[in-house]
Design a protein around this motif. Structure first.
Motif, PDB file in Angstrom:
ATOM      1  N   THR A 111      67.727  77.150  37.615  1.00  0.00           N
ATOM      2  CA  THR A 111      66.599  77.140  36.681  1.00  0.00           C
ATOM      3  C   THR A 111      66.717  78.260  35.657  1.00  0.00           C
ATOM      4  OG1 THR A 111      65.145  76.205  38.387  1.00  0.00           O
ATOM      5  CG2 THR A 111      64.094  77.256  36.509  1.00  0.00           C
ATOM      6  N   ALA A 112      67.041  79.466  36.128  1.00  0.00           N
ATOM      7  CA  ALA A 112      67.179  80.598  35.206  1.00  0.00           C
ATOM      8  C   ALA A 112      68.306  80.361  34.212  1.00  0.00           C
ATOM      9  CB  ALA A 112      67.431  81.879  36.004  1.00  0.00           C
ATOM     10  N   LEU A 113      69.443  79.865  34.700  1.00  0.00           N
ATOM     11  CA  LEU A 113      70.576  79.611  33.810  1.00  0.00           C
ATOM     12  C   LEU A 113      70.270  78.500  32.822  1.00  0.00           C
ATOM     13  CD1 LEU A 113      73.524  80.280  33.126  1.00  0.00           C
ATOM     14  CD2 LEU A 113      74.226  78.615  34.843  1.00  0.00           C
ATOM     15  N   ALA A 114      69.648  77.421  33.296  1.00  0.00           N
ATOM     16  CA  ALA A 114      69.319  76.301  32.418  1.00  0.00           C
ATOM     17  C   ALA A 114      68.307  76.715  31.358  1.00  0.00           C
ATOM     18  CB  ALA A 114      68.777  75.136  33.240  1.00  0.00           C
ATOM     19  N   PHE A 115      67.312  77.501  31.749  1.00  0.00           N
ATOM     20  CA  PHE A 115      66.288  77.923  30.797  1.00  0.00           C
ATOM     21  C   PHE A 115      66.879  78.837  29.728  1.00  0.00           C
ATOM     22  CE2 PHE A 115      62.742  80.516  29.310  1.00  0.00           C
ATOM     23  CZ  PHE A 115      61.773  79.547  29.072  1.00  0.00           C
ATOM     24  N   ALA A 116      67.676  79.813  30.151  1.00  0.00           N
ATOM     25  CA  ALA A 116      68.275  80.748  29.191  1.00  0.00           C
ATOM     26  C   ALA A 116      69.261  80.034  28.269  1.00  0.00           C
ATOM     27  CB  ALA A 116      68.971  81.881  29.940  1.00  0.00           C
ATOM     28  N   PHE A 117      70.132  79.237  28.845  1.00  0.00           N
ATOM     29  CA  PHE A 117      71.157  78.543  28.071  1.00  0.00           C
ATOM     30  C   PHE A 117      70.538  77.480  27.171  1.00  0.00           C
ATOM     31  CE2 PHE A 117      75.050  75.743  27.921  1.00  0.00           C
ATOM     32  CZ  PHE A 117      75.801  76.625  27.160  1.00  0.00           C
ATOM     33  N   GLY A 118      69.617  76.691  27.727  1.00  0.00           N
ATOM     34  CA  GLY A 118      69.007  75.613  26.957  1.00  0.00           C
ATOM     35  C   GLY A 118      68.136  76.115  25.817  1.00  0.00           C
ATOM     36  N   SER A 119      67.339  77.155  26.077  1.00  0.00           N
ATOM     37  CA  SER A 119      66.465  77.677  25.014  1.00  0.00           C
ATOM     38  C   SER A 119      67.279  78.338  23.904  1.00  0.00           C
ATOM     39  CB  SER A 119      65.475  78.679  25.607  1.00  0.00           C
ATOM     40  OG  SER A 119      66.154  79.763  26.229  1.00  0.00           O
ATOM     41  N   THR A 120      68.360  79.024  24.274  1.00  0.00           N
ATOM     42  CA  THR A 120      69.204  79.654  23.252  1.00  0.00           C
ATOM     43  C   THR A 120      69.857  78.615  22.347  1.00  0.00           C
ATOM     44  OG1 THR A 120      69.664  81.522  24.712  1.00  0.00           O
ATOM     45  CG2 THR A 120      71.158  81.192  22.856  1.00  0.00           C
ATOM     46  N   LEU A 121      70.435  77.582  22.948  1.00  0.00           N
ATOM     47  CA  LEU A 121      71.045  76.520  22.148  1.00  0.00           C
ATOM     48  C   LEU A 121      69.988  75.748  21.370  1.00  0.00           C
ATOM     49  CD1 LEU A 121      73.787  75.104  24.559  1.00  0.00           C
ATOM     50  CD2 LEU A 121      74.059  76.683  22.630  1.00  0.00           C
ATOM     51  N   GLY A 122      68.792  75.613  21.950  1.00  0.00           N
ATOM     52  CA  GLY A 122      67.714  74.947  21.228  1.00  0.00           C
ATOM     53  C   GLY A 122      67.292  75.708  19.986  1.00  0.00           C
ATOM     54  N   ILE A 123      67.291  77.047  20.085  1.00  0.00           N
ATOM     55  CA  ILE A 123      66.977  77.868  18.903  1.00  0.00           C
ATOM     56  C   ILE A 123      68.050  77.709  17.829  1.00  0.00           C
ATOM     57  CG2 ILE A 123      66.734  80.253  18.105  1.00  0.00           C
ATOM     58  CD1 ILE A 123      65.410  80.902  20.777  1.00  0.00           C
ATOM     59  N   LEU A 124      69.317  77.693  18.272  1.00  0.00           N
ATOM     60  CA  LEU A 124      70.408  77.506  17.317  1.00  0.00           C
ATOM     61  C   LEU A 124      70.320  76.143  16.634  1.00  0.00           C
ATOM     62  CD1 LEU A 124      73.425  78.997  19.318  1.00  0.00           C
ATOM     63  CD2 LEU A 124      72.197  80.033  17.391  1.00  0.00           C
ATOM     64  N   ALA A 125      69.942  75.119  17.393  1.00  0.00           N
ATOM     65  CA  ALA A 125      69.834  73.786  16.806  1.00  0.00           C
ATOM     66  C   ALA A 125      68.620  73.667  15.901  1.00  0.00           C
ATOM     67  CB  ALA A 125      69.777  72.728  17.913  1.00  0.00           C
ATOM     68  N   GLY A 126      67.489  74.246  16.344  1.00  0.00           N
ATOM     69  CA  GLY A 126      66.257  74.122  15.568  1.00  0.00           C
ATOM     70  C   GLY A 126      66.133  75.091  14.420  1.00  0.00           C
ATOM     71  N   ALA A 127      67.063  76.068  14.319  1.00  0.00           N
ATOM     72  CA  ALA A 127      66.994  77.025  13.216  1.00  0.00           C
ATOM     73  C   ALA A 127      67.218  76.337  11.877  1.00  0.00           C
ATOM     74  CB  ALA A 127      68.015  78.140  13.426  1.00  0.00           C
ATOM     75  N   ARG A 128      68.054  75.309  11.875  1.00  0.00           N
ATOM     76  CA  ARG A 128      68.299  74.533  10.651  1.00  0.00           C
ATOM     77  C   ARG A 128      68.275  73.045  11.017  1.00  0.00           C
ATOM     78  NH1 ARG A 128      69.898  77.427   6.259  1.00  0.00           N
ATOM     79  NH2 ARG A 128      70.548  79.592   6.625  1.00  0.00           N
ATOM     80  N   PRO A 129      67.080  72.449  11.084  1.00  0.00           N
ATOM     81  CA  PRO A 129      66.985  71.038  11.454  1.00  0.00           C
ATOM     82  C   PRO A 129      67.749  70.143  10.464  1.00  0.00           C
ATOM     83  CG  PRO A 129      64.832  72.098  11.515  1.00  0.00           C
ATOM     84  CD  PRO A 129      65.763  73.070  10.865  1.00  0.00           C
ATOM     85  N   GLY A 130      68.495  69.202  11.018  1.00  0.00           N
ATOM     86  CA  GLY A 130      69.258  68.278  10.192  1.00  0.00           C
ATOM     87  C   GLY A 130      70.633  68.758   9.814  1.00  0.00           C
ATOM     88  N   SER A 131      70.988  69.992  10.161  1.00  0.00           N
ATOM     89  CA  SER A 131      72.313  70.512   9.827  1.00  0.00           C
ATOM     90  C   SER A 131      73.365  69.917  10.759  1.00  0.00           C
ATOM     91  CB  SER A 131      72.322  72.040   9.922  1.00  0.00           C
ATOM     92  OG  SER A 131      72.066  72.449  11.252  1.00  0.00           O
ATOM     93  N   LEU A 132      74.626  70.174  10.436  1.00  0.00           N
ATOM     94  CA  LEU A 132      75.704  69.682  11.272  1.00  0.00           C
ATOM     95  C   LEU A 132      75.630  70.288  12.670  1.00  0.00           C
ATOM     96  CD1 LEU A 132      78.341  68.113  11.620  1.00  0.00           C
ATOM     97  CD2 LEU A 132      79.562  70.116  10.704  1.00  0.00           C
ATOM     98  N   ARG A 133      75.314  71.571  12.746  1.00  0.00           N
ATOM     99  CA  ARG A 133      75.180  72.215  14.047  1.00  0.00           C
ATOM    100  C   ARG A 133      74.062  71.578  14.856  1.00  0.00           C
ATOM    101  NH1 ARG A 133      73.800  78.356  13.537  1.00  0.00           N
ATOM    102  NH2 ARG A 133      71.856  77.439  12.770  1.00  0.00           N
ATOM    103  N   ASP A 134      72.957  71.273  14.217  1.00  0.00           N
ATOM    104  CA  ASP A 134      71.843  70.621  14.894  1.00  0.00           C
ATOM    105  C   ASP A 134      72.246  69.257  15.426  1.00  0.00           C
ATOM    106  OD1 ASP A 134      69.308  69.837  15.761  1.00  0.00           O
ATOM    107  OD2 ASP A 134      68.751  69.094  13.778  1.00  0.00           O
ATOM    108  N   ARG A 135      72.930  68.465  14.619  1.00  0.00           N
ATOM    109  CA  ARG A 135      73.325  67.126  15.057  1.00  0.00           C
ATOM    110  C   ARG A 135      74.337  67.186  16.192  1.00  0.00           C
ATOM    111  NH1 ARG A 135      73.248  66.161   9.359  1.00  0.00           N
ATOM    112  NH2 ARG A 135      75.528  66.382   9.273  1.00  0.00           N
TER     113      ARG A 135
END
Length: 329
Positions: A111-135
């Motif tokens: 749970t700790a690993l999934a939360f830390a890893f998932g939220s970090t990647l989610g921030i990277l994806a949501g920082a620029r919605p619609g970008s190549l990194r997000d997709r």
């Protein structure tokens, strides 16, 4: 602090009826199943006559009516007595206490690993919605989440344990290794890499998608538009405004997924032969041990309730409107 204590007390009181319903339904479902622990025991020893079976049922109280057994079970449960396991000939509570730490270690680490890893990647994806990194991250998360957990665990075990021989294939630690201290901790950590990684990957993909979706919606809110109009840097807007507000739904999702995470832990334990709730539940089912299986389900329900209670407290600490809304209601 007082608001958090009041919220904890209200949540704990409201959880009592839920736990009671779970206990009653579980007991009734298990009692109506065909066969019992005495039948399974006699089958394991090659059979026995009717007199032996009747004597065993009287010894374990299985000859009484269902209503009487339910009342006796609820009375014992009020004294924290989960009954006696016929299959193991031991108290159910002792068996659960023996196996519970392994399940909690697996579930907590994943749970700790999934939360830390998932939220970090989610921030990277949501920082620029619609970008190549997000997709790319969104597509990758969808692919990982669609993979069955047991299949992912088997593939990782074949690659990293069987072919590359980097990691152990099963168990929680090396049997009879005699290790202590940091050496034993390192051995346990090596055994947990594959099961924790398998479970964490699946839920990290889910948390990534929830975080990304939350951030995508917040970008259009007025306070974010105002922050952009003030000329704040994009990194500051992402971290202090967008991600911080998108974190609240993710915490709620963490509580809702507690039961699913516990169920996933049971499956992963079976794949990697970890002596936790998963193998104990399998042994209870194969032995038709209703008392043991009921105790496992009851303890699992308590764990889920405690996780959701902790999530409510964290949510109230991050969002003061929660406690205020309940006081107003």
């Amino acid at each position: 602090m007082t608001r958090a204590l009041r919220l904890t007390a209200r949540r704990a009181l409201s959880s009592i009826p839920v736990l009671l319903i779970v206990v009653i339904l579980t007991f009734l479902l298990l009692e109506t199943a065909a066969g019992d622990a005495v039948d399974a025991y006699l089958l394991s020893i090659g059979g026995g006559d009717a007199a032996i079976a009747e004597a065993l049922r009287q010894a374990y109280g299985l000859d009484q009516s269902m209503a009487a057994r339910l009342w006796l079970y609820l009375s014992a449960l009020a004294r924290l007595d989960l009954g006696w396991s016929v299959a193991f000939d031991r108290p159910v509570l002792g068996l659960i206490i023996e196996r519970l730490p392994n399940t909690l270690l697996l579930m907590g680490s994943a749970t700790a690993l999934a939360f830390a890893f998932g939220s970090t990647l989610g921030i990277l994806a949501g920082a620029r919605p619609g970008s190549l990194r997000d997709r790319l991250l969104s597509t990758l998360s969808l692919v990982v989440y669609a993979i069955p957990g047991f299949w992912l665990g088997l593939v990782l075990a074949i690659v990293f344990a069987v072919q590359l021989r980097w990691l152990p294939t099963s168990g929680i630690e090396t049997i009879a290794s005699g290790r202590t201290g940091l050496s034993r901790a390192a051995d346990i950590a090596a055994h947990l890499v594959l099961p924790v990684g398998t479970l964490a990957l699946i839920y990290a993909a889910l948390f990534l998608r929830v975080m990304r979706a939350g951030m995508a919606g917040i970008w259009r809110l007025d306070f974010v538009l105002f922050a952009r109009a003030k000329g704040l840097s994009r990194a500051r807007i992402v971290l202090r405004h967008v991600a911080r507000n998108a974190l609240l739904p993710l915490i709620t999702m963490l509580g809702l997924q507690a039961a699913a995470m516990l169920g996933g832990s049971v499956v992963i334990e079976s794949i990697f032969a970890i002596p936790g709730f998963g193998r104990l539940a399998q042994e209870a089912v194969s032995g038709r041990d209703a008392a043991l299986l009921c105790g496992i389900i009851v303890v699992s329900a308590v764990l889920v309730i405690l996780v959701n209670l902790l999530v409510d407290i964290v949510y109230a600490a991050l969002d003061p409107r929660v406690g205020a809304a309940e006081r107003g209601a």
